[in-house]
Design an enzyme around this catalytic site. Sequence first.
Site, PDB file in Angstrom:
ATOM      1  N   LYS A  26       0.925  -1.092  -0.038  1.00 51.58           N
ATOM      2  CA  LYS A  26       0.125   0.006   0.021  1.00 51.58           C
ATOM      3  C   LYS A  26       0.796   1.389   0.033  1.00 51.58           C
ATOM      4  O   LYS A  26       0.649   2.297  -0.802  1.00 51.58           O
ATOM      5  CB  LYS A  26      -1.022  -0.040   1.141  1.00 51.58           C
ATOM      6  CG  LYS A  26      -1.592   1.273   1.471  1.00 51.58           C
ATOM      7  CD  LYS A  26      -2.397   1.360   2.698  1.00 51.58           C
ATOM      8  CE  LYS A  26      -1.684   1.679   4.000  1.00 51.58           C
ATOM      9  NZ  LYS A  26      -1.238   3.201   4.294  1.00 51.58           N
ATOM     10  N   CYS A  51      -3.942  12.509  14.043  1.00 46.57           N
ATOM     11  CA  CYS A  51      -4.481  11.209  13.601  1.00 46.57           C
ATOM     12  C   CYS A  51      -4.429  10.357  15.037  1.00 46.57           C
ATOM     13  O   CYS A  51      -3.640  11.131  15.943  1.00 46.57           O
ATOM     14  CB  CYS A  51      -4.173  10.867  12.391  1.00 46.57           C
ATOM     15  SG  CYS A  51      -2.724   9.428  12.646  1.00 46.57           S
ATOM     16  N   ARG A  62       1.053  14.127  13.709  1.00 49.34           N
ATOM     17  CA  ARG A  62       1.536  14.192  12.371  1.00 49.34           C
ATOM     18  C   ARG A  62       1.906  15.353  11.346  1.00 49.34           C
ATOM     19  O   ARG A  62       0.871  15.327  10.347  1.00 49.34           O
ATOM     20  CB  ARG A  62       0.690  12.890  11.559  1.00 49.34           C
ATOM     21  CG  ARG A  62       0.998  11.587  12.443  1.00 49.34           C
ATOM     22  CD  ARG A  62       0.079  10.452  11.737  1.00 49.34           C
ATOM     23  NE  ARG A  62       0.779  10.079  10.543  1.00 49.34           N
ATOM     24  CZ  ARG A  62       0.538   8.992   9.860  1.00 49.34           C
ATOM     25  NH1 ARG A  62      -0.526   8.245  10.222  1.00 49.34           N
ATOM     26  NH2 ARG A  62       1.307   8.644   8.727  1.00 49.34           N
ATOM     27  N   ASP A  85       5.130   0.420  11.895  1.00 50.53           N
ATOM     28  CA  ASP A  85       3.830  -0.205  11.503  1.00 50.53           C
ATOM     29  C   ASP A  85       3.752  -1.950  11.927  1.00 50.53           C
ATOM     30  O   ASP A  85       2.931  -2.474  11.573  1.00 50.53           O
ATOM     31  CB  ASP A  85       3.988  -0.107   9.717  1.00 50.53           C
ATOM     32  CG  ASP A  85       3.651   1.137   9.430  1.00 50.53           C
ATOM     33  OD1 ASP A  85       3.154   1.862  10.371  1.00 50.53           O
ATOM     34  OD2 ASP A  85       3.595   1.617   8.290  1.00 50.53           O
ATOM     35  N   ARG A 145      -8.394  -0.483   5.219  1.00 49.22           N
ATOM     36  CA  ARG A 145      -7.558   0.662   4.575  1.00 49.22           C
ATOM     37  C   ARG A 145      -6.365   0.206   4.108  1.00 49.22           C
ATOM     38  O   ARG A 145      -5.615   0.570   2.885  1.00 49.22           O
ATOM     39  CB  ARG A 145      -7.098   1.983   5.548  1.00 49.22           C
ATOM     40  CG  ARG A 145      -8.415   2.994   5.828  1.00 49.22           C
ATOM     41  CD  ARG A 145      -8.064   3.988   6.329  1.00 49.22           C
ATOM     42  NE  ARG A 145      -6.799   4.207   6.162  1.00 49.22           N
ATOM     43  CZ  ARG A 145      -5.796   4.957   6.724  1.00 49.22           C
ATOM     44  NH1 ARG A 145      -5.883   5.237   7.997  1.00 49.22           N
ATOM     45  NH2 ARG A 145      -4.733   5.424   6.339  1.00 49.22           N
TER      46      ARG A 145
HETATM   47  C1  UD1 Z   1       4.613   6.701   6.492  1.00 50.54           C
HETATM   48  C2  UD1 Z   1       3.723   5.702   6.175  1.00 50.54           C
HETATM   49  C3  UD1 Z   1       3.223   5.027   7.638  1.00 50.54           C
HETATM   50  C4  UD1 Z   1       4.301   4.733   8.401  1.00 50.54           C
HETATM   51  C5  UD1 Z   1       5.412   6.025   8.550  1.00 50.54           C
HETATM   52  C6  UD1 Z   1       6.579   5.703   9.431  1.00 50.54           C
HETATM   53  C7  UD1 Z   1       2.660   5.823   4.075  1.00 50.54           C
HETATM   54  C8  UD1 Z   1       1.607   6.470   3.127  1.00 50.54           C
HETATM   55  N1  UD1 Z   1       2.550   5.845   5.508  1.00 50.54           N
HETATM   56  O1  UD1 Z   1       3.663   7.904   6.996  1.00 50.54           O
HETATM   57  O2  UD1 Z   1       2.380   3.768   7.339  1.00 50.54           O
HETATM   58  O3  UD1 Z   1       3.897   4.557   9.834  1.00 50.54           O
HETATM   59  O4  UD1 Z   1       5.675   6.390   7.336  1.00 50.54           O
HETATM   60  O5  UD1 Z   1       7.239   4.593   9.047  1.00 50.54           O
HETATM   61  O6  UD1 Z   1       3.777   5.735   3.444  1.00 50.54           O
HETATM   62  N2  UD1 Z   1       7.180  14.469  10.602  1.00 50.54           N
HETATM   63  C9  UD1 Z   1       7.457  15.682  10.931  1.00 50.54           C
HETATM   64  N3  UD1 Z   1       7.054  16.509   9.977  1.00 50.54           N
HETATM   65  C10 UD1 Z   1       6.779  16.317   8.720  1.00 50.54           C
HETATM   66  C11 UD1 Z   1       6.603  14.944   8.416  1.00 50.54           C
HETATM   67  C12 UD1 Z   1       6.532  13.952   9.415  1.00 50.54           C
HETATM   68  O7  UD1 Z   1       7.926  15.999  12.005  1.00 50.54           O
HETATM   69  O8  UD1 Z   1       6.450  17.154   7.702  1.00 50.54           O
HETATM   70  C13 UD1 Z   1       7.267  13.517  11.717  1.00 50.54           C
HETATM   71  C14 UD1 Z   1       6.081  12.514  12.160  1.00 50.54           C
HETATM   72  O9  UD1 Z   1       5.314  13.260  12.715  1.00 50.54           O
HETATM   73  C15 UD1 Z   1       6.637  11.265  12.597  1.00 50.54           C
HETATM   74  C16 UD1 Z   1       7.976  11.140  11.702  1.00 50.54           C
HETATM   75  O10 UD1 Z   1       8.117  12.472  10.991  1.00 50.54           O
HETATM   76  O11 UD1 Z   1       7.159  11.515  13.881  1.00 50.54           O
HETATM   77  C17 UD1 Z   1       7.865  10.024  10.705  1.00 50.54           C
HETATM   78  O12 UD1 Z   1       6.775  10.447   9.952  1.00 50.54           O
HETATM   79  P1  UD1 Z   1       6.583  10.182   8.375  1.00 50.54           P
HETATM   80  O13 UD1 Z   1       7.793   9.090   7.903  1.00 50.54           O
HETATM   81  O14 UD1 Z   1       6.329  11.561   7.586  1.00 50.54           O
HETATM   82  O15 UD1 Z   1       5.059   9.280   8.189  1.00 50.54           O
HETATM   83  P2  UD1 Z   1       4.291   9.226   6.980  1.00 50.54           P
HETATM   84  O16 UD1 Z   1       5.221   9.540   5.793  1.00 50.54           O
HETATM   85  O17 UD1 Z   1       3.032   9.926   7.465  1.00 50.54           O
END
Ligand code: UD1
Length: 427
Positions: free
Chosen positions: A22, A116, A121, A304, A396
């Site tokens: 996914k 969420c 996030r 995950d 999902r």
């Molecule tokens: C992706 C995955 C999700 C997985 C996660 C971590 C997808 C669609 N989803 O989510 O299944 O659990 O990676 O492996 O691929 N952060 C910031 N600022 C930002 C972006 C992120 O501070 O702009 C922080 C987040 O709050 C979190 C960390 O970075 O603490 C990692 O998050 P991130 O890798 O961005 O997760 P997703 O990409 O949303």
Amino acid sequence: MDRIVITGGNPLRGTVRVSGAKNAALPILASTILGGGECVITNLPRVVDVVTMVKLLGLLGVAVKAEGSRAAISAETVRSTEAPYELVKTMRASVLVLGPLVSRWGEAAVSLPGGCAIGTRPVNLHLAGLAKLGAEVTIEHGYIRAKAKRLRGARIYLDTPTVTGTENLMMAACLAEGTTVIENAAREPEVVDLAAFLIKRGARITGAGSDLITVEGVPALRGADHEVIPDRIEAGTFLAAGAITGGDVCVEGCLPNHMEAVSMKLREAGFDVTEGKESIRLKASRRPKGVDMKTFAYPGFPTDMQAQMMALMCVAEGTSVITETVFESRFIHVPELRRMGADIKVEGSHAVVNGTEKITGAPVMASDLRASAGLIVAGLAAEGETEVSRVYHLDRGYERIEEKLGGLGAVIRRVRGGAGSAVTVAT
Ligand code: UD1
């Protein structure tokens, strides 16, 4: 709302096939916006998030013919550059259209994803990166608005190696003028799969899979075909399910090198895990030993898989300390596992799990996608019946999970509709 009802205690045995990932499918689908020509994407998992992304592409005016696990997509033009609140609120990963839209069409309005269940996030790093690439980024009326005549390559340092942030910026940089360097980039296999697809389309990307990605902008991308990589989290979930039931499970169609952190923890817990070229087999001959785990960005132990492995540790011999470093509140499954008799204490980002010989079935509520999977894994080992409600979270990201587990001998069924209007549809 559907529920999943499990009668625990059956050792799982046999072979199960994983679907496409996914988390690779979503950015690959979003990236089709970046160029014209037909793209044929195969091995798409039939899960609700993929349906949502296809719906979003349709709203934007991208032509999508989706059938089963295949989609033929042409993004010759767009009708709209807006990802509306109604869709984004159901799937945060909708934000993945932001980079491609502004890069190819010069503008994008994407509803700002809210918090969420597993944490706040933020998407600040996506936005700061786009601003570095020369986009004018504002937040108005709940929408991220980004504008740029043509993006310009830049050096971007990510404070955290965000997965979708890396993907958004890598996609945006493909059509930018000049070279972009993303430092402290996410190294997840899903980032590598997206890069592989973009490279087939004519993008010039090097370093995907390392923490330094370089993208040399090109004027346009062409169509290409691509098969999505297997879902390492779905595969890991089946291994955890085999382990907790004392079974013997072979997961086929997965890439064992994407799953090393999970395989190693399962071995440390006392399971016999053997790797084939595209399969992993887990044999259980005893109760698991308690092992400590700490989630990290790839190649660390995946957040995950935390809930599923916590379920396993609930019945382990001894104590395990599970530390969550990626998301600040990803222990919402803990009170539900406690309802099943698990002994877990949470202190900040640590969960201390004292294994008990048995857990017992109970009605439990899923709060997010992977928490749901953790509850299902627990239910497979629990004495008696476990009823997991709010399984829309599960749908999902897992394709026909009850059928796949049923094929391994689990006593599991989906009950359609709310309490009282039960129609059993699968075992
Ligand atoms: C992706 C995955 C999700 C997985 C996660 C971590 C997808 C669609 N989803 O989510 O299944 O659990 O990676 O492996 O691929 N952060 C910031 N600022 C930002 C972006 C992120 O501070 O702009 C922080 C987040 O709050 C979190 C960390 O970075 O603490 C990692 O998050 P991130 O890798 O961005 O997760 P997703 O990409 O949303």
